[in-house]
Write an enzyme that holds these catalytic residues in place. Structure first.
Site, mmCIF file in Angstrom:
data_model
loop_
_atom_site.group_PDB
_atom_site.id
_atom_site.type_symbol
_atom_site.label_atom_id
_atom_site.label_comp_id
_atom_site.label_asym_id
_atom_site.label_seq_id
_atom_site.Cartn_x
_atom_site.Cartn_y
_atom_site.Cartn_z
ATOM 1 N N CYS A 183 -37.796 10.919 107.011
ATOM 2 C CA CYS A 183 -38.530 10.515 107.870
ATOM 3 C C CYS A 183 -39.329 11.883 108.644
ATOM 4 O O CYS A 183 -38.869 12.969 107.894
ATOM 5 C CB CYS A 183 -37.738 10.006 109.147
ATOM 6 S SG CYS A 183 -38.732 9.050 110.320
ATOM 7 N N ARG B 19 -30.932 10.893 119.031
ATOM 8 C CA ARG B 19 -32.100 11.693 119.516
ATOM 9 C C ARG B 19 -31.789 12.767 120.057
ATOM 10 O O ARG B 19 -32.459 13.807 119.964
ATOM 11 C CB ARG B 19 -32.954 10.702 120.080
ATOM 12 C CG ARG B 19 -33.509 9.712 119.132
ATOM 13 C CD ARG B 19 -34.508 8.559 120.101
ATOM 14 N NE ARG B 19 -35.058 7.491 119.354
ATOM 15 C CZ ARG B 19 -35.511 6.455 119.609
ATOM 16 N NH1 ARG B 19 -35.986 6.376 121.020
ATOM 17 N NH2 ARG B 19 -35.688 5.276 118.969
ATOM 18 N N SER C 209 -25.467 5.903 116.613
ATOM 19 C CA SER C 209 -24.921 6.750 117.495
ATOM 20 C C SER C 209 -24.560 6.144 118.906
ATOM 21 O O SER C 209 -23.515 6.575 119.631
ATOM 22 C CB SER C 209 -25.865 8.077 117.857
ATOM 23 O OG SER C 209 -27.136 7.315 118.329
ATOM 24 N N LYS D 278 -34.797 -2.196 111.172
ATOM 25 C CA LYS D 278 -34.286 -1.232 112.024
ATOM 26 C C LYS D 278 -34.831 -1.479 113.468
ATOM 27 O O LYS D 278 -36.168 -1.554 113.397
ATOM 28 C CB LYS D 278 -34.887 0.227 111.562
ATOM 29 C CG LYS D 278 -34.512 1.374 112.475
ATOM 30 C CD LYS D 278 -34.874 2.491 111.979
ATOM 31 C CE LYS D 278 -34.773 3.922 112.744
ATOM 32 N NZ LYS D 278 -35.198 5.033 112.273
ATOM 33 N N TYR E 106 -20.216 7.023 112.553
ATOM 34 C CA TYR E 106 -19.723 8.210 112.856
ATOM 35 C C TYR E 106 -18.100 8.239 112.849
ATOM 36 O O TYR E 106 -17.533 9.353 113.224
ATOM 37 C CB TYR E 106 -20.246 8.808 114.250
ATOM 38 C CG TYR E 106 -21.762 8.770 114.265
ATOM 39 C CD1 TYR E 106 -22.587 9.842 113.877
ATOM 40 C CD2 TYR E 106 -22.656 7.433 114.329
ATOM 41 C CE1 TYR E 106 -23.859 9.920 114.004
ATOM 42 C CE2 TYR E 106 -23.893 7.862 114.412
ATOM 43 C CZ TYR E 106 -24.609 9.074 114.054
ATOM 44 O OH TYR E 106 -25.859 8.981 113.839
ATOM 45 N N LYS F 208 -29.921 -1.997 110.828
ATOM 46 C CA LYS F 208 -29.483 -1.361 112.052
ATOM 47 C C LYS F 208 -29.908 -1.597 113.401
ATOM 48 O O LYS F 208 -31.081 -1.996 113.338
ATOM 49 C CB LYS F 208 -29.648 0.297 111.746
ATOM 50 C CG LYS F 208 -31.001 0.892 112.060
ATOM 51 C CD LYS F 208 -30.869 2.293 111.560
ATOM 52 C CE LYS F 208 -30.858 3.051 112.692
ATOM 53 N NZ LYS F 208 -31.401 4.684 112.584
HETATM 54 C C1 PBG Z 1 -34.767 8.464 112.478
HETATM 55 C C2 PBG Z 1 -33.647 7.873 112.755
HETATM 56 C C3 PBG Z 1 -32.985 7.613 113.732
HETATM 57 C C4 PBG Z 1 -31.610 7.107 113.453
HETATM 58 C C5 PBG Z 1 -31.629 7.156 112.242
HETATM 59 N N1 PBG Z 1 -32.708 7.755 111.622
HETATM 60 C C6 PBG Z 1 -33.430 7.480 115.219
HETATM 61 C C7 PBG Z 1 -34.780 6.820 115.579
HETATM 62 O O1 PBG Z 1 -34.979 5.846 114.848
HETATM 63 O O2 PBG Z 1 -34.990 7.086 116.915
HETATM 64 C C8 PBG Z 1 -30.952 6.516 114.744
HETATM 65 C C9 PBG Z 1 -29.139 6.984 114.173
HETATM 66 C C10 PBG Z 1 -28.291 7.018 115.061
HETATM 67 O O3 PBG Z 1 -28.720 6.492 116.344
HETATM 68 O O4 PBG Z 1 -27.054 6.857 114.722
HETATM 69 N N2 PBG Z 1 -35.880 7.845 112.107
HETATM 70 ZN ZN ZN Z 2 -37.750 8.779 112.342
#
Ligand code: PBG
Ligand code: ZN
Length: 326
Positions: free
Chosen positions: A120, A205, A274, A195, A313, A248
């Protein structure tokens, strides 16, 4: 007095009977640990928003990898952090960037560790969006081209699997072509296929410094109200050439997992994100439940819904608990 003829409790009478008929197994081999790496060298630095987790550097990764393998962890999902962010997130596809360097260090130390890399731009863009911004919008096709370069850089460093998480249309197909053109036809793709635009990514974040500076991610991540659309995303990623599919957050996607399991043959992963980690940790600390029991119950439910693999985690703790440790 009613006298039922059928009594499901007959098979719940003893621990042995319950073990005998249990339908779902949870094993360390199914768990994937999110692993954060930062530029430079030096000691692990604790991540305040993810207690118990630390940023590793390329010098601390080898011993960390040895420890994970001893603990029974087979796979990690790597996240990098930028040294210097810019508008297009150019550090993300640098061949000597933080993630390629980490992949090389891990693979040198533990060739048997499955190394998956998150693909990403959001940790590298100054505005925090998952793609490049053109005319005030996150531009889909330009982003897919860049994600292909990111994936190729990770593959060249030796990643086994790349995991695109930007939720751009056609990103799996674009990355597959980029990998094949770069001679990385053996590198697999784990697609973050559905997602949700979720509040549960907050601690992540904060760790990555990747919260969007303007707007939100609802223009590319999934609306949590939509199940048919989520299944369409899963099917599209399978058709585009994904080798594994992911949903997710996990706890808000159990129905999607169950439905995907019936419709698709690819291995399915779920990401206990998270915010799910934060909820479980906070509940345990408030005395609402015992952490170990709560974590194993949620992970088992994610498996029961249909996940083959779980990114969590709690991977290390769960591996220890499953091996009978305290
Ligand atoms: C980035 C990404 C995110 C997560 C995994 N890859 C954050 C988002 O999309 O803002 C979230 C992982 C987590 O909260 O543990 N694209
Ligand atoms: Zn991202």
């Amino acid at each position: 007095m009613s006298r039922p003829r059928i009594r499901p409790r007959r098979l719940r009478r003893s621990g042995a009977l319950r073990e005998w008929i249990a339908e779902t197994d949870l094993a360390a081999r199914q768990l994937v640990l999110p692993l954060f790496v930062r530029p430079g060298t030096g000691a692990p630095a604790p991540i305040p928003s993810l207690p118990g987790h630390a940023w590793q550097s390329r010098t601390t990764l080898p011993s960390f990898a040895h420890r994970l393998r001893r603990e029974g962890i087979l796979a990690v999902l790597l996240f990098g952090t930028a040294h210097r962010k810019d508008a297009d997130g150019s550090e993300a596809w640098a061949s000597d960037g933080v993630v390629p360097q980490a992949v090389r260090a891990l693979k040198r130390a533990e060739p048997g560790l499955v190394v998956v890399t998150d693909v990403c731009l959001c940790a590298y863009t100054s505005h925090g969006h998952c793609g490049v911004v053109r005319d005030g919008e996150v531009a889909n096709d330009a982003t897919v081209d860049l994600l292909g370069r990111v994936a190729a850089a990770h593959a060249a460093a030796g990643a086994d699997v790349v995991a695109p998480s930007a939720m751009m249309d056609g990103q799996v197909a674009g990355i597959r072509s980029a990998l094949d053109d770069a001679g990385a036809s053996q590198t697999a793709i784990l697609a973050y296929a559905t997602k949700h635009a979720s509040v549960l990514y907050g601690p992540f974040r904060e760790a990555e410094g990747s919260a969007p500076a303007f707007g939100d991610r609802a223009g590319y991540q999934m609306d949590p109200r939509n199940a048919r659309e989520a299944l369409r995303e899963l099917r599209l990623d399978a058709e585009e050439g994904a080798d594994l599919l992911m949903v997710k957050p996990a706890i808000t996607s159990l129905d999607l997992l169950a439905r995907a399991r019936r419709r698709l043959d690819l291995p399915l992963a779920a990401y206990q994100v998270s915010g799910e980690f934060a909820m479980l940790r906070a509940g345990a600390q408030a005395g609402a439940f015992e952490e170990r029991a709560a974590v194993l119950e949620t992970l088992t439910a994610i498996r029961r819904a249909g996940a083959d693999l779980i990114v969590t985690y709690y991977a290390r703790e769960a591996a220890r608990w499953l091996a009978g440790g305290a």
